[in-house]
Design a protein around this motif. Structure first.
Motif, mmCIF file in Angstrom:
data_model
loop_
_atom_site.group_PDB
_atom_site.id
_atom_site.type_symbol
_atom_site.label_atom_id
_atom_site.label_comp_id
_atom_site.label_asym_id
_atom_site.label_seq_id
_atom_site.Cartn_x
_atom_site.Cartn_y
_atom_site.Cartn_z
ATOM 1 N N CYS A 127 -21.225 33.232 5.151
ATOM 2 C CA CYS A 127 -22.457 33.841 4.644
ATOM 3 C C CYS A 127 -22.603 35.295 5.094
ATOM 4 N N CYS A 142 -23.226 27.186 8.642
ATOM 5 C CA CYS A 142 -22.022 27.144 7.812
ATOM 6 C C CYS A 142 -20.956 26.267 8.465
ATOM 7 N N CYS A 158 -20.343 35.642 10.285
ATOM 8 C CA CYS A 158 -19.954 34.384 9.668
ATOM 9 C C CYS A 158 -19.047 34.664 8.469
ATOM 10 N N CYS A 173 -21.395 30.758 11.405
ATOM 11 C CA CYS A 173 -22.658 30.472 12.066
ATOM 12 C C CYS A 173 -22.826 28.943 12.130
#
Ligand SMILES: [Zn+2]
Length: 104
Positions: free
Chosen positions: A74, A95, A71, A92
């Motif tokens: 994050c 997010c 991601c 992800c």
């Protein structure tokens, strides 16, 4: 996938009516409306194809620098199931949902 999108964009650009230069679209007729809405539709598809192409190119860049599958927000691994569905996914699910909210 990138080649597919390139082809799609090329086809759409070819189909798109050239901007009327002084003549062309009849005024005040139903035809003018349908031609314009057709162009709008093509524009919308073209816009989304270009956006998708940018995402694919970004994914290819991430493959190059070994951050693909993580991601971008994050840093967590993106689940494989998600990558199967969206090979160009940059975030992800969590997010992506946050990102979509920010960009609406
Ligand atoms: Zn994330």
């Amino acid at each position: 996938m990138r080649d597919d999108l390139d082809r799609t964009i090329a086809v759409l650009q070819g189909e798109r009516p050239a901007p009327a230069a002084g003549e062309g679209y009849p005024q005040d007729s139903a035809d003018a409306g349908s031609i314009l809405s057709e162009a709008d539709r093509t524009d919308a598809i073209l816009h989304s194809a270009r956006g998708q192409r940018d995402e694919v190119l970004a994914a290819l860049t991430r493959i190059d620098d070994n951050s693909y599958g993580k991601c971008v927000d994050c840093g967590q691994e993106i689940p494989e199931g998600r990558l199967d569905a969206r090979p160009d996914a940059a975030r992800c699910v969590n997010c992506q949902a946050k990102w979509a909210k920010r960009h609406r």
